[in-house]
Write a protein that holds these residues in place. Structure first.
Motif, PDB file in Angstrom:
ATOM      1  N   ILE A   1       0.846  -1.204   0.000  1.00  0.00           N
ATOM      2  CA  ILE A   1       0.000   0.000   0.000  1.00  0.00           C
ATOM      3  C   ILE A   1       0.877   1.249   0.000  1.00  0.00           C
ATOM      4  CG2 ILE A   1      -1.637   1.340   1.381  1.00  0.00           C
ATOM      5  CD1 ILE A   1      -2.805  -1.428   2.283  1.00  0.00           C
ATOM      6  N   ALA A   2       1.916   1.266   0.835  1.00  0.00           N
ATOM      7  CA  ALA A   2       2.807   2.423   0.902  1.00  0.00           C
ATOM      8  C   ALA A   2       3.511   2.651  -0.430  1.00  0.00           C
ATOM      9  CB  ALA A   2       3.826   2.237   2.020  1.00  0.00           C
ATOM     10  N   LEU A   3       3.998   1.575  -1.057  1.00  0.00           N
ATOM     11  CA  LEU A   3       4.676   1.710  -2.347  1.00  0.00           C
ATOM     12  C   LEU A   3       3.714   2.187  -3.436  1.00  0.00           C
ATOM     13  CD1 LEU A   3       6.991  -1.437  -2.371  1.00  0.00           C
ATOM     14  CD2 LEU A   3       7.702   0.947  -2.227  1.00  0.00           C
ATOM     15  N   ASP A   4       2.498   1.651  -3.451  1.00  0.00           N
ATOM     16  CA  ASP A   4       1.503   2.079  -4.435  1.00  0.00           C
ATOM     17  C   ASP A   4       1.184   3.563  -4.276  1.00  0.00           C
ATOM     18  OD1 ASP A   4       1.405  -0.466  -5.497  1.00  0.00           O
ATOM     19  OD2 ASP A   4      -0.489  -1.019  -4.518  1.00  0.00           O
ATOM     20  N   ASN A   5       1.048   4.017  -3.026  1.00  0.00           N
ATOM     21  CA  ASN A   5       0.770   5.432  -2.773  1.00  0.00           C
ATOM     22  C   ASN A   5       1.925   6.317  -3.227  1.00  0.00           C
ATOM     23  OD1 ASN A   5      -1.750   4.877  -1.706  1.00  0.00           O
ATOM     24  ND2 ASN A   5      -1.057   4.918   0.418  1.00  0.00           N
ATOM     25  N   ALA A   6       3.143   5.869  -2.987  1.00  0.00           N
ATOM     26  CA  ALA A   6       4.310   6.639  -3.417  1.00  0.00           C
ATOM     27  C   ALA A   6       4.374   6.736  -4.935  1.00  0.00           C
ATOM     28  CB  ALA A   6       5.588   6.002  -2.870  1.00  0.00           C
ATOM     29  N   ILE A   7       4.075   5.639  -5.616  1.00  0.00           N
ATOM     30  CA  ILE A   7       4.085   5.643  -7.086  1.00  0.00           C
ATOM     31  C   ILE A   7       3.005   6.581  -7.628  1.00  0.00           C
ATOM     32  CG2 ILE A   7       3.618   4.203  -9.125  1.00  0.00           C
ATOM     33  CD1 ILE A   7       5.098   1.929  -7.575  1.00  0.00           C
ATOM     34  N   LYS A   8       1.819   6.556  -7.031  1.00  0.00           N
ATOM     35  CA  LYS A   8       0.744   7.463  -7.461  1.00  0.00           C
ATOM     36  C   LYS A   8       1.142   8.918  -7.278  1.00  0.00           C
ATOM     37  CE  LYS A   8      -3.053   4.271  -6.618  1.00  0.00           C
ATOM     38  NZ  LYS A   8      -4.104   3.864  -5.693  1.00  0.00           N
ATOM     39  N   GLU A   9       1.808   9.221  -6.167  1.00  0.00           N
ATOM     40  CA  GLU A   9       2.253  10.593  -5.914  1.00  0.00           C
ATOM     41  C   GLU A   9       3.274  11.035  -6.955  1.00  0.00           C
ATOM     42  OE1 GLU A   9       4.734  13.095  -2.603  1.00  0.00           O
ATOM     43  OE2 GLU A   9       3.394  11.516  -1.864  1.00  0.00           O
ATOM     44  N   ILE A  10       4.196  10.157  -7.298  1.00  0.00           N
ATOM     45  CA  ILE A  10       5.193  10.472  -8.325  1.00  0.00           C
ATOM     46  C   ILE A  10       4.502  10.709  -9.668  1.00  0.00           C
ATOM     47  CG2 ILE A  10       7.101   9.514  -9.683  1.00  0.00           C
ATOM     48  CD1 ILE A  10       7.996   8.096  -7.058  1.00  0.00           C
ATOM     49  N   GLU A  11       3.540   9.869 -10.020  1.00  0.00           N
ATOM     50  CA  GLU A  11       2.814  10.025 -11.282  1.00  0.00           C
ATOM     51  C   GLU A  11       2.058  11.353 -11.317  1.00  0.00           C
ATOM     52  OE1 GLU A  11       0.500   6.421 -11.332  1.00  0.00           O
ATOM     53  OE2 GLU A  11       2.127   5.268 -12.236  1.00  0.00           O
TER      54      GLU A  11
END
Length: 133
Positions: free
Chosen positions: A44-54
């Motif tokens: 979940i944390a990694l997915d959220n970080a990727i969404k923020e970068i996108e």
């Protein structure tokens, strides 16, 4: 955590057939390594970080298209860099890199400076200069 308790949750790693090495305690109470396919909180944390970068990449692209900034911040975000990292790669002071974000300053950059940015971003000078994000 005991070796048999290491999470094996479904994650992006598991779908790519990759497992992560983690430390755990074996049946003798000694630390050992074992493999994990994932752990839901970490996923979940990694997915959220990727969404923020996108989102940051999309915002940077929009600013380039609106001529509010040069293409440098877009490529910086695309390559997951920040100003200190980019400055160190191109060998330019951070304040100068930030100044190069201004479209009027970017238009006046020397070929050598553009080459440095293009090399770091792994694109041609023409792609950098004619970039619309």
């Amino acid at each position: 955590m005991k070796k048999e308790e290491v999470p094996q949750d479904k994650s992006n790693l598991a779908s790519a057939n990759i497992r992560e090495m983690v430390y755990a305690v074996d049946e003798n109470g000694k630390y050992t390594t074992t493999l994990s396919t994932g752990w839901d909180p970490k996923t979940i944390a990694l997915d959220n970080a990727i969404k923020e970068i996108e989102e940051r990449i999309t915002l940077a692209k929009e600013k380039v298209l609106k001529k509010e900034t040069s293409p440098i911040p877009y490529y910086m975000e695309l390559h997951k860099m920040d100003i200190p990292v980019l400055a160190s790669y191109v060998g330019i002071w951070q304040w100068r890199v930030k100044r190069h974000f201004k479209p009027s300053v970017f238009k006046k950059l020397s070929k050598r400076t553009l080459e440095k940015y293009a090399e770091v971003f792994e694109i041609s000078i023409e792609q950098l200069k004619n970039s619309n994000g």
